[in-house]
Design a protein around this motif. Structure first.
Motif, PDB file in Angstrom:
ATOM      1  N   TYR A 181       0.820  -1.217   0.000  1.00  0.00           N
ATOM      2  CA  TYR A 181       0.000   0.000   0.000  1.00  0.00           C
ATOM      3  C   TYR A 181       0.855   1.269   0.000  1.00  0.00           C
ATOM      4  CZ  TYR A 181      -4.326  -2.677   0.686  1.00  0.00           C
ATOM      5  OH  TYR A 181      -5.398  -3.534   0.521  1.00  0.00           O
ATOM      6  N   GLN A 232      -1.597 -14.129   7.234  1.00  0.00           N
ATOM      7  CA  GLN A 232      -3.040 -14.319   7.092  1.00  0.00           C
ATOM      8  C   GLN A 232      -3.379 -14.427   5.612  1.00  0.00           C
ATOM      9  OE1 GLN A 232      -4.424 -10.997   9.899  1.00  0.00           O
ATOM     10  NE2 GLN A 232      -6.286 -12.065   9.309  1.00  0.00           N
ATOM     11  N   GLU A 237      -6.009 -15.167   3.925  1.00  0.00           N
ATOM     12  CA  GLU A 237      -7.285 -14.564   3.488  1.00  0.00           C
ATOM     13  C   GLU A 237      -7.082 -13.070   3.252  1.00  0.00           C
ATOM     14  OE1 GLU A 237      -6.833 -16.180   6.297  1.00  0.00           O
ATOM     15  OE2 GLU A 237      -8.061 -18.002   6.194  1.00  0.00           O
ATOM     16  N   LYS A 238      -6.397 -12.430   4.208  1.00  0.00           N
ATOM     17  CA  LYS A 238      -6.149 -10.998   4.092  1.00  0.00           C
ATOM     18  C   LYS A 238      -5.190 -10.724   2.928  1.00  0.00           C
ATOM     19  CE  LYS A 238      -5.963  -7.590   7.727  1.00  0.00           C
ATOM     20  NZ  LYS A 238      -5.525  -7.403   9.120  1.00  0.00           N
ATOM     21  N   TYR A 256      -7.052 -10.901  -0.356  1.00  0.00           N
ATOM     22  CA  TYR A 256      -7.871  -9.689  -0.479  1.00  0.00           C
ATOM     23  C   TYR A 256      -7.011  -8.482  -0.861  1.00  0.00           C
ATOM     24  CZ  TYR A 256     -10.627  -5.618   0.618  1.00  0.00           C
ATOM     25  OH  TYR A 256     -11.262  -4.399   0.545  1.00  0.00           O
ATOM     26  N   ARG A 276      -6.151  -8.242  -4.547  1.00  0.00           N
ATOM     27  CA  ARG A 276      -7.331  -7.854  -5.333  1.00  0.00           C
ATOM     28  C   ARG A 276      -7.659  -6.381  -5.093  1.00  0.00           C
ATOM     29  NH1 ARG A 276      -9.782  -7.260  -9.565  1.00  0.00           N
ATOM     30  NH2 ARG A 276     -12.052  -7.238  -9.576  1.00  0.00           N
ATOM     31  N   ASP A 277      -7.580  -5.963  -3.827  1.00  0.00           N
ATOM     32  CA  ASP A 277      -7.872  -4.571  -3.480  1.00  0.00           C
ATOM     33  C   ASP A 277      -6.921  -3.632  -4.224  1.00  0.00           C
ATOM     34  OD1 ASP A 277      -9.366  -2.674  -1.901  1.00  0.00           O
ATOM     35  OD2 ASP A 277      -7.620  -2.452  -0.595  1.00  0.00           O
ATOM     36  N   ARG A 319      -7.717  -3.150  -7.869  1.00  0.00           N
ATOM     37  CA  ARG A 319      -8.791  -2.169  -8.057  1.00  0.00           C
ATOM     38  C   ARG A 319      -8.254  -0.753  -7.870  1.00  0.00           C
ATOM     39  NH1 ARG A 319     -12.707  -5.769  -4.365  1.00  0.00           N
ATOM     40  NH2 ARG A 319     -11.783  -4.446  -2.764  1.00  0.00           N
ATOM     41  N   ILE A 320      -7.416  -0.560  -6.849  1.00  0.00           N
ATOM     42  CA  ILE A 320      -6.868   0.778  -6.561  1.00  0.00           C
ATOM     43  C   ILE A 320      -5.997   1.259  -7.714  1.00  0.00           C
ATOM     44  CG2 ILE A 320      -5.212   2.005  -5.086  1.00  0.00           C
ATOM     45  CD1 ILE A 320      -6.358   0.352  -2.715  1.00  0.00           C
ATOM     46  N   LYS A 350      -8.046   2.335 -10.665  1.00  0.00           N
ATOM     47  CA  LYS A 350      -8.674   3.637 -10.426  1.00  0.00           C
ATOM     48  C   LYS A 350      -7.673   4.778 -10.613  1.00  0.00           C
ATOM     49  CE  LYS A 350     -12.695   4.083  -7.489  1.00  0.00           C
ATOM     50  NZ  LYS A 350     -13.224   4.510  -6.183  1.00  0.00           N
ATOM     51  N   TRP A 389      -2.693   6.413   9.147  1.00  0.00           N
ATOM     52  CA  TRP A 389      -2.135   5.166   8.629  1.00  0.00           C
ATOM     53  C   TRP A 389      -2.882   4.720   7.383  1.00  0.00           C
ATOM     54  CZ3 TRP A 389      -4.339  -0.062  10.015  1.00  0.00           C
ATOM     55  CH2 TRP A 389      -3.611  -1.098   9.419  1.00  0.00           C
ATOM     56  N   ASP A 407      -5.341   4.980   2.217  1.00  0.00           N
ATOM     57  CA  ASP A 407      -6.702   5.553   2.305  1.00  0.00           C
ATOM     58  C   ASP A 407      -6.748   6.866   3.078  1.00  0.00           C
ATOM     59  OD1 ASP A 407      -7.868   3.392   1.018  1.00  0.00           O
ATOM     60  OD2 ASP A 407      -8.136   2.280   2.887  1.00  0.00           O
ATOM     61  N   ARG A 408      -5.759   7.131   3.910  1.00  0.00           N
ATOM     62  CA  ARG A 408      -5.802   8.317   4.755  1.00  0.00           C
ATOM     63  C   ARG A 408      -4.979   9.483   4.217  1.00  0.00           C
ATOM     64  NH1 ARG A 408      -9.201   6.007   6.239  1.00  0.00           N
ATOM     65  NH2 ARG A 408      -9.929   5.274   8.273  1.00  0.00           N
TER      66      ARG A 408
END
Lengths: 199, 199
Positions: free
Chosen positions: B14, B57, B59-60, B63, B66-67, B70-71, B74, B184, B187-188
Motif C-alpha cells: 500500500y 493471514q 485470506e487478508k 484480499y 485484489r484490493d 482495483r486501486i 482507479k 495510517w 486511504d488516509r
C-alpha cells in the motif's frame, strides 16, 4: 434491484460508522442493502487470536480509537467511546438481529445496538439493554428475546459464520456484491456501492 | 510552509499507490512532503511476526492483492503484480534513499523502486537493478551505491526505524503531521493532507 450484502459484527468498531451511514449512502447509489450480522470470534480463532487484533497490538489499538474519533467527528456522529470490556460480547445481539426481518427492522435494531454500545457505553450482552432497544423501536420485545434463545436461532447464527468463512471474510465491516466482489472496511463502502450499482 | 512526513517501506504494497500519488495531491493542498523511508521488519518482529501480515493471514493477503488491483486501475497505474519472493528485501533500497536529498531526488528514486518492483517485477535487492534506477535518473550511481554501504548510512537507517517506533508507527504508509497527528494507510492520504494544510 441490485443488492449489496453488508456483513457486520456488533463488537467491531469500524462496523459502527458503516452501519450508521450505509442506508443513506445506498439510496444515493440506487442500491439495496442486505444486513448480515455475524461473529468475528470464531474466524479470529482460526487465526490463533483469542481477542480483537486491536488488543493484541496495542499500537494499532491506540491508533484505531483516535482514527475513529476523527471519523465520527467528520460524520457528525456522537464522540466514540471505548466500551469496557472491549470487545463486548455480541452473541445475543447477533442472534436477536437474525430474528428481525432484513432489511429495515434489522437495520433499525442494529443501529440501536451500535449507538448504545459506542455512544452510551451500555453493555450489549445485558438482557435489559437489549429489551430496551427492542421496546423503544416498538418491536414485540418479549417474543423476540424468547425466539433469539431458541436452538433454531443459534443454528442460524452458526450458519451465518459458516457463510462468512465461505465468502473468505476475515474482518468487519465487509461488503459483498451480487457478483461476489468483496470489499473490506468502512473506507470501502463507497467503492462497494459504486461496484454494485454498475451491475 | 507546513510539512507532512510520509513514512514508507519499499516492500509495502500500500506504500506503492501512496508514493505514486502523494506529490501531486500535496500540491493541490499546498502542503510540502518529507519522504521518510524506513523498515517494517524490525517493527513487525516486535509483534512476533517474521514476515508480512499478508503472508501470515492468507485470506487478508488474497484480499490485499485484489484490493490493490482495483486501486491501481482507479489511479491509472500499471496493473499491480506480486513480486517473488514477497515481501522483497528492501534494506539496500532504503539505505540508498537515505543517501539522496529529501524531497525531490529521494521521491524520484523511491517511485522508481516501486515501479520496478510492482509493475516490472524486478528484484529490488539486486545491485544492477538499483544502479540502473539511479543511472536512469542521472544520479551519480557509483558514488551513491558506495555511500549507501557505509557504516554511517547503516546507522542512519537504524535511527529512522527508532524514530518510527518512537512515533508509534506500526504499518506503512503512515503520515505524520507537524502537530504529531498520525494517519495510517494509503486511504488516509487526503485526510492527512487536509489536516496538515489547516496548521
Amino acid at each position: 434491484m441490485p443488492v449489496l450484502q453488508f456483513w457486520y459484527e456488533f463488537a467491531s468498531t469500524y462496523s459502527y460508522p458503516a452501519a450508521m451511514r450505509i442506508n443513506e449512502k445506498a439510496i444515493s447509489y440506487g442500491v439495496e442493502v442486505s444486513w448480515q450480522p455475524f461473529l468475528l470470534g470464531p474466524i479470529f480463532k482460526g487465526f490463533g487470536w483469542n481477542t480483537s487484533p486491536f488488543n493484541l497490538q496495542p499500537e494499532k489499538g491506540r491508533y484505531m480509537w483516535r482514527d475513529l474519533e476523527r471519523i465520527c467527528a467528520k460524520l457528525d456522529l456522537p464522540p466514540m467511546r471505548k466500551p469496557n470490556p472491549f470487545p463486548q460480547n455480541s452473541l445475543k445481539a447477533a442472534r436477536i438481529a437474525l430474528c428481525l426481518p432484513d432489511a429495515e427492522p434489522r437495520a433499525m435494531f442494529s443501529q440501536g445496538i451500535f449507538d448504545a454500545q459506542f455512544a452510551w457505553l451500555l453493555p450489549i450482552d445485558d438482557d435489559r439493554v437489549l429489551t430496551d432497544i427492542l421496546m423503544r423501536q416498538d418491536f414485540p420485545a418479549e417474543d423476540i428475546m424468547a425466539k433469539s434463545a431458541e436452538a433454531k436461532t443459534k443454528q442460524a447464527l452458526k450458519s451465518q459464520v459458516d457463510r462468512a468463512q465461505q465468502l473468505g471474510l476475515f474482518g468487519a465491516p465487509s461488503f459483498v456484491t451480487s457478483d461476489s466482489e468483496m470489499f473490506w472496511g468502512n473506507d470501502r463502502l463507497e467503492d462497494a456501492l459504486e461496484w454494485q450499482a454498475r451491475l
